[in-house]
Design a protein around this motif. Structure first.
Motif, PDB file in Angstrom:
ATOM      1  N   ARG A   1      -6.113   6.095  -1.948  1.00  0.00           N
ATOM      2  CA  ARG A   1      -7.251   5.186  -2.043  1.00  0.00           C
ATOM      3  C   ARG A   1      -7.603   4.947  -3.505  1.00  0.00           C
ATOM      4  O   ARG A   1      -7.790   5.880  -4.273  1.00  0.00           O
ATOM      5  CB  ARG A   1      -8.454   5.774  -1.305  1.00  0.00           C
TER       6      ARG A   1
ATOM      7  N   ASP B   1      -3.562  10.341   0.382  1.00  0.00           N
ATOM      8  CA  ASP B   1      -4.770   9.813  -0.239  1.00  0.00           C
ATOM      9  C   ASP B   1      -4.396   8.983  -1.463  1.00  0.00           C
ATOM     10  O   ASP B   1      -4.345   9.479  -2.582  1.00  0.00           O
ATOM     11  CB  ASP B   1      -5.728  10.945  -0.632  1.00  0.00           C
TER      12      ASP B   1
ATOM     13  N   GLY C   1      -4.155   2.587   2.051  1.00  0.00           N
ATOM     14  CA  GLY C   1      -5.171   3.487   2.587  1.00  0.00           C
ATOM     15  C   GLY C   1      -4.718   4.123   3.887  1.00  0.00           C
ATOM     16  O   GLY C   1      -3.986   3.526   4.672  1.00  0.00           O
TER      17      GLY C   1
ATOM     18  N   ASP D   1      -5.829  -2.568  -0.797  1.00  0.00           N
ATOM     19  CA  ASP D   1      -6.079  -1.388   0.031  1.00  0.00           C
ATOM     20  C   ASP D   1      -4.972  -1.160   1.056  1.00  0.00           C
ATOM     21  O   ASP D   1      -5.164  -0.503   2.082  1.00  0.00           O
ATOM     22  CB  ASP D   1      -7.428  -1.494   0.747  1.00  0.00           C
TER      23      ASP D   1
END
Length: 440
Positions: A377, A375, A388, A385
Motif C-alpha cells: 500500500r 503490504d 493493494g 492502488d
C-alpha cells in the motif's frame, strides 16, 4: 536474500513461470487436516469456492483466465517429491515425531490427487469452484488463493518499467524493515508467518520470512517462531506452524444438519473429539468462532478447557482473549499456561498492542498474515492502488449435497444460503453482530 525482484518481475517471458512449484507450498494445517479427513471421512463429497470479499476489485478484469488455468493445471500435475516425503515422515512437528501416519504418507505419495475444477466469470468476478472427494478438494484452498493473488500481482507489475519496479520494491523493503525494527524492541514477542494464501508472490513471502528470521532471532532470542508455509519450513529448517480451520466444523455441521437441532449444535464439539484422537499437545488449539465464540464456550464440555489454547479469528482480539481467560478461570484452569493466538488482519500496531495487553496473563502469540507478505500500500511508483491486498477466501459450499454454513463472530464473514444462516443462528444462538470492515 539478495533477490533482484525488479529484474525477476520484468522477465516473466517464458511459457509458464509456475507460482506453486511444490505441493508443500501450502499452509501446514492443510496437511494436518488432510490426514484427519483421509482417516475419518475418506468417501465424503464436497464442493468449495473461491470468493473475493473485496467486491470493488473486479478480478476478472485483472487476472488472465488462460494464465489462471495454466497455473491450475500445473499444480494438478505436481506430485510430492521423495525428499519431501522423507522430511514429513522423519521431522519433528510440535515436539512430536511421526505426526503423520505411515499409511497416510504412502497414500499421499502414491494416490493423492487434486479434484476437478471450474473457472467462470460472474459480473466482473472470477469464480473458481472445486468438486469431488473431500480429500481431493481440501488442498485446493491455499494453492488457488496463492495463484489468484500472485496473478493479480503479475498483472499490475506488467504495467511497470524495470526502473519503476526497482522503486516499488525499494519502498516495500523499507516498509518491511520499519515494521521489523519496531518488533525488535518488543521483549518476549512470539510471532509467526501466516501469509501464504494472499501473498504478493512466493519469492516475496520467502524474503519476508528470511528477513524476520535474521532480524528477530538474535542472541538466543527466538521471537520469530516459524512459518505456516510448509515449503519454506522445509527449505529453511523452520518450524511449520498451524493446526486446523473453519472447514472442519462447517463440514461436520453440514453432515449433521438433517438431524435434530441438538445434533447440529453438538457437531462443533464432535470435531474436537475426533481431532483429539489424532493429535495432542500443542496441536490442541481450538477455533471456536465458526458458529460464534460465546455460545461455543458456554456449551463446551469441561474437557475442552484442557486443550492447549485458542486461536482468535474474527472477534476483537481483546474481547475474545478476555472472554477465553475468564472462561478458563471459571473452569478452574490457569490461563497463564494456555496459548492465545491472534491472526486476523494483524499489522505491527495490533501485534505490539495485543502482546502488551496479554503479557503475564496468557501465552500470547501472533500469526502475521497478509500485511506481512502483501503490504504494498502506497508503494506504487505511479500512486495507483492496483497492488493493494484484497480479502480472498475459499470456503466450503456443500457437503454430501447439503449447504455448508459459517456464521463467524463477524456477520460480514458469514457464508451459506440466507435461510440456512438463519436456521444456524437459531440453533446455535449466535447473534448477527456486524464486526469491523473486512480488509484482508
Amino acid at each position: 536474500m539478495n533477490v533482484n525482484f525488479a529484474e525477476r518481475a520484468h522477465n516473466h517471458n517464458w511459457k509458464l513461470d509456475p507460482i506453486v512449484r511444490s505441493l508443500l507450498d501450502t499452509d501446514f494445517y492443510k496437511l494436518l487436516m488432510l490426514q484427519f479427513i483421509w482417516k475419518n471421512f475418506p468417501a465424503v463429497q464436497v464442493t468449495s469456492e473461491v470468493v473475493n470479499r473485496t467486491v470493488e476489485v473486479r478480478l476478472a478484469e485483472r487476472v488472465d483466465v488462460a494464465a489462471l488455468i495454466d497455473q491450475m493445471e500445473h499444480v494438478r500435475g505436481l506430485r510430492f517429491r521423495r525428499s519431501e516425503m522423507v522430511w514429513l515422515a522423519g521431522n519433528t512437528f510440535y515436539a512430536t515425531r511421526s505426526i503423520f501416519e505411515p499409511g497416510f504418507l504412502e497414500w499421499l505419495e502414491k494416490d493423492f490427487k487434486l479434484s476437478r475444477y471450474e473457472v467462470l466469470e460472474d459480473d466482473g468476478q472470477l469464480v473458481l469452484r472445486f468438486s469431488g472427494l473431500w480429500t481431493e478438494v481440501t488442498m485446493w484452498e491455499v494453492y488457488a488463493l496463492a495463484i489468484v493473488s500472485e496473478l493479480k500481482t503479475r498483472s499490475a507489475l506488467g504495467q511497470l518499467s524495470e526502473l519503476e519496479l526497482d522503486v516499488l520494491y525499494a519502498r516495500a523493503k523499507t516498509r518491511l524493515w520499519d515494521k521489523i525494527e519496531r518488533l525488535r524492541k518488543v521483549e518476549g514477542l512470539q510471532l509467526s508467518d501466516f501469509g501464504t494464501r494472499r501473498r504478493h508472490s512466493f519469492l516475496w513471502q520467502e524474503y519476508c520470512v528470511q528477513a524476520m528470521r535474521v532480524s528477530l532471532n538474535q542472541n538466543g532470542d527466538e521471537r520469530f517462531t516459524g512459518t505456516s508455509n510448509t515449503a519454506l519450513a522445509y527449505k529453511h529448517d523452520l518450524e511449520a506452524i498451524g493446526t486446523n480451520a473453519h472447514e472442519l466444523p462447517m463440514a461436520l455441521a453440514a453432515m449433521a444438519s438433517e438431524g435434530s437441532d441438538e445434533q447440529l449444535r453438538a457437531s462443533q464439539y464432535k470435531v474436537l473429539e475426533l481431532w483429539q484422537r489424532s493429535y495432542g499437545g500443542s496441536l490442541l488449539i481450538m477455533l471456536p468462532d465458526t458458529f460464534g465464540t460465546t455460545q461455543f464456550l458456554q456449551g463446551a464440555p469441561d474437557w475442552v478447557a484442557d486443550w492447549t489454547g485458542q486461536r482468535i479469528d474474527s472477534k476483537d482480539p481483546v474481547v475474545a482473549g478476555d472472554e477465553y481467560i475468564g472462561w478458563l478461570m471459571q473452569r478452574g484452569r490457569d490461563p497463564r499456561g494456555k496459548r492465545l493466538i491472534a491472526s486476523d488482519g494483524l499489522d505491527v500496531e495490533d501485534i505490539v498492542r495485543l502482546h502488551e495487553y496479554f503479557r503475564g496473563r496468557i501465552r500470547f502469540s501472533a500469526g502475521w498474515g497478509t500485511l506481512l507478505t502483501n503490504d504494498f500500500r502506497g508503494c506504487h511508483p505511479r500512486g495507483e492502488d492496483t497492488l493493494g491486498p484484497i480479502s480472498l477466501v475459499c470456503k466450503l459450499m456443500t457437503v454430501e449435497g447439503r449447504p455448508a454454513v459459517k456464521l463467524s463472530d463477524n456477520a460480514r464473514k458469514a457464508t451459506g444460503p440466507a435461510s440456512e444462516i438463519e436456521r444456524y443462528r437459531q440453533v446455535f444462538g449466535s447473534g448477527a453482530e456486524v464486526g469491523a470492515a473486512v480488509v484482508v
